[in-house]
Design an enzyme around this catalytic site. Structure first.
Site, PDB file in Angstrom:
ATOM      1  N   CYS A 140      -2.187   0.173   4.032  1.00 54.60           N
ATOM      2  CA  CYS A 140      -2.706   0.770   2.799  1.00 54.60           C
ATOM      3  C   CYS A 140      -4.143   1.161   3.123  1.00 54.60           C
ATOM      4  CB  CYS A 140      -2.663  -0.226   1.639  1.00 54.60           C
ATOM      5  SG  CYS A 140      -3.459   0.431   0.157  1.00 54.60           S
TER       6      CYS A 140
ATOM      7  N   CYS B 273      -6.581   0.630  -0.174  1.00 55.73           N
ATOM      8  CA  CYS B 273      -6.921  -0.705  -0.695  1.00 55.73           C
ATOM      9  C   CYS B 273      -6.148  -1.758   0.071  1.00 55.73           C
ATOM     10  CB  CYS B 273      -6.754  -0.783  -2.209  1.00 55.73           C
ATOM     11  SG  CYS B 273      -5.183  -0.233  -2.899  1.00 55.73           S
TER      12      CYS B 273
ATOM     13  N   CYS C 163      -2.373  -2.491  -0.726  1.00 54.39           N
ATOM     14  CA  CYS C 163      -1.003  -2.564  -1.245  1.00 54.39           C
ATOM     15  C   CYS C 163      -0.069  -3.188  -0.202  1.00 54.39           C
ATOM     16  CB  CYS C 163      -0.521  -1.172  -1.635  1.00 54.39           C
ATOM     17  SG  CYS C 163      -1.538  -0.454  -2.934  1.00 54.39           S
TER      18      CYS C 163
END
Lengths: 205, 219
Positions: free
Chosen positions: A109, A112, A114
Site C-alpha cells: 500500500c 498508507c 492497507c
C-alpha cells in the site's frame, strides 16, 4: 497488565518522549470516555483481539486448505470473501492472487498501510514504513532481495498496490516435498511474508 | 493531495528492515490509539477517509520522523478537532470541558467489538453500470487536487489496462471531506513497469492500482 514489562523493555532509550506519548494518549482516551463516546473496556477488548486472536495463522489455514482442496482453491480465487465466509468471519472485497511458476505476486500500500487484517493480523512495521512503500512498485526484485528471496529472471512479478478497500492475500505455491501432509502441517509452513509476497513458504524439515 | 505519504517510486529510503518476532504493539499506548481509531469509526464519529486525509496532512518532516502510531494519534486528534467532537481546550486540559455532539451510532461498547474486528463493507449500489470493461485501455487522469485522493502520483497520465471490475464503492475523494459517499465503480488497472518507470524498467514487472472510475479516461 502484562504489557508493562514489555513496554519497559522498549522504552528505556526514549523514556521521556514516550512517556509524553503515553500521557497524551491517556488524556485523549479520558476525554472520549467522559464524553460518552467510548467504553474503555471495549477498547481493551479490541486490543486483546489483535494481540491474541487475529494473526497470520488465520491466513495460513486458508492457504493450507486451498493447497489440499481443489474446489475450495477455485472458490477462493473466484471470490475470496465468499469462499472464506463459509468458514468464518471475513471482510468484504478480499481478493486471493495465486503464485505460479510463471508469476509471483506481491502486495503493497504505497499511500498508507492497507492490509488484510482479518487474515494476517496487524501489519508489521516494515510494511507500513517508507522503504517498502516507496520501493515495492519501482524495484520489487530489489525489495525481494532484502527479504532473501531471489526468483528466476523470467518470472513475472506482479505488484498489487492496495489503493482502495479491496484487500489482497497471496496464495503461495505449495513447496515440493509436502505431498501427503495434513492441512495442519501445511499451515505451519505458511509464513506471513509468503502471503504478502515478500517471502516463500518455509520447509525446514 | 500531493503529500509525502504518496511515496510510490521515491528513492533514498534505504533497505527494508524486518524486525524478528515483532509484537503487535511496541508500547501500550499504541494499542489504545488503534482501538480509539476503530471505535470512533464504528460509532460514526469519523470515517476512514477522513482519518487518512488527516494523516496525509501531517507536515512532511513530522510525517517522516513519526512512528506509525504517532501518525495515527496525530491524525485522530486532528480529525476530532476538525469535526468539533473535541475542543483544543479539552486536549490541553486532558478532560472533557463541554458538551459535544451526539454520534450517529452512539457510544462504542462491548457489543460493538466483534463488528470492528471484521473489516467493514464499502460496497454501495450505483444507478449506472460500469462504463469500462475488462481489457479496455485507459489513461489515468493528470489530477492534482489539494484534497484527498487515492490516485497515486506515479500512475497519473499513464496508460493501463482494466483487469478486474471490483464493484461500486464509497468514493474516498468525497467521503474524506464529509461530502457524502458518492459511490463509484472500482477497477483494477494494470501497467507494465516500463509504462511507469521508462525503458530501463524491468520488463517482467507489472504494477496495478485500484482505481475509481473518475480517475481515468478511455485511452
Amino acid at each position: 497488565m502484562s504489557d508493562h514489562a514489555h513496554e519497559h523493555d522498549h522504552d528505556h532509550d526514549h523514556g521521556s518522549e514516550l512517556s509524553e506519548m503515553q500521557l497524551r494518549v491517556r488524556a485523549l482516551e479520558t476525554i472520549l470516555t467522559e464524553k460518552g463516546y467510548v467504553d474503555p473496556a471495549a477498547l481493551d477488548a479490541i486490543v486483546e483481539t489483535y494481540e491474541t486472536k487475529i494473526g497470520p495463522r488465520n491466513g495460513a489455514k486458508i492457504v493450507a486448505k486451498a493447497w489440499t482442496d481443489p474446489a475450495f482453491k477455485k472458490a477462493l480465487l473466484d471470490d475470496a470473501s465468499k469462499a472464506i465466509g463459509t468458514l468464518g468471519r471475513v471482510g468484504d472485497h478480499l481478493i486471493a492472487v495465486e503464485n505460479t511458476p510463471e508469476r509471483h505476486n506481491m502486495v503493497v500500500c504505497t499511500l498508507c498501510s492497507c492490509y488484510p487484517w482479518e487474515m494476517l493480523g496487524l501489519p508489521p512495521i516494515w510494511y507500513k514504513a517508507s522503504p517498502y512503500r516507496s520501493r515495492a512498485v519501482k524495484d520489487p526484485r530489489g525489495v525481494l532481495s532484502d527479504f532473501g528471496v531471489t526468483l528466476p529472471k523470467d518470472t513475472e512479478i506482479r505488484v498489487w498496490d492496495s489503493t482502495a478497500e479491496t484487500r489482497f492475500l497471496v496464495l503461495p505455491m505449495r513447496p515440493p516435498g509436502t505431498e501427503g501432509w495434513s492441512e495442519e502441517q501445511l499451515a505451519a509452513i505458511v509464513t506471513r511474508d509468503s502471503m504478502i509476497g515478500t517471502g516463500l513458504p518455509r520447509v525446514t524439515s | 493531495m500531493n503529500g509525502v505519504h504518496d511515496m510510490g517510486g521515491m528513492d533514498g529510503f534505504g533497505k527494508v528492515e524486518v524486525e524478528a518476532n515483532e509484537p503487535p504493539f511496541h508500547h501500550k499506548w499504541e494499542g489504545r490509539v488503534m482501538a480509539m481509531v476503530r471505535a470512533m469509526g464504528a460509532n460514526g464519529g469519523l470515517n476512514i477517509d477522513m482519518q487518512r486525509f488527516s494523516r496525509e496532512s501531517i507536515p512532511p518532516a513530522t510525517y517522516l520522523a513519526a512512528s506509525y502510531y504517532q501518525k495515527w494519534f496525530l491524525g485522530l486528534k486532528k480529525t476530532l478537532l476538525d469535526r468539533k467532537l473535541v475542543g483544543a481546550d479539552e486536549i490541553a486540559a486532558g478532560r472533557s470541558l463541554h458538551k459535544s455532539p451526539a454520534l450517529p451510532r452512539g457510544k462504542f461498547e462491548m457489543k460493538d467489538v466483534v463488528r470492528v474486528t471484521t473489516r467493514g463493507s464499502f460496497q454501495r449500489d450505483v444507478a449506472s453500470p460500469p462504463a469500462f470493461k475488462i481489457g479496455d485501455k485507459v489513461r489515468m487522469k493528470n489530477i492534482n487536487p489539494p484534497t484527498h485522493t487515492r490516485l497515486p502520483r506515479y500512475v497519473r497520465s499513464k496508460v493501463g489496462t482494466i483487469e478486474r471490475i471490483n464493484g461500486s464503492h464509497v468514493y474516498p475523494d468525497s467521503a474524506a471531506h464529509g461530502h457524502g459517499e458518492d459511490p463509484q465503480w472500482l477497477y483494477t488497472v494494470v501497467f507494465p513497469a516500463r509504462e511507469i518507470w521508462g525503458d530501463d524498467a524491468d520488463p517482467t514487472v507489472k504494477i496495478s492500482v485500484e482505481a475509481f472510475e473518475p480517475y481515468f479516461d478511455r485511452a
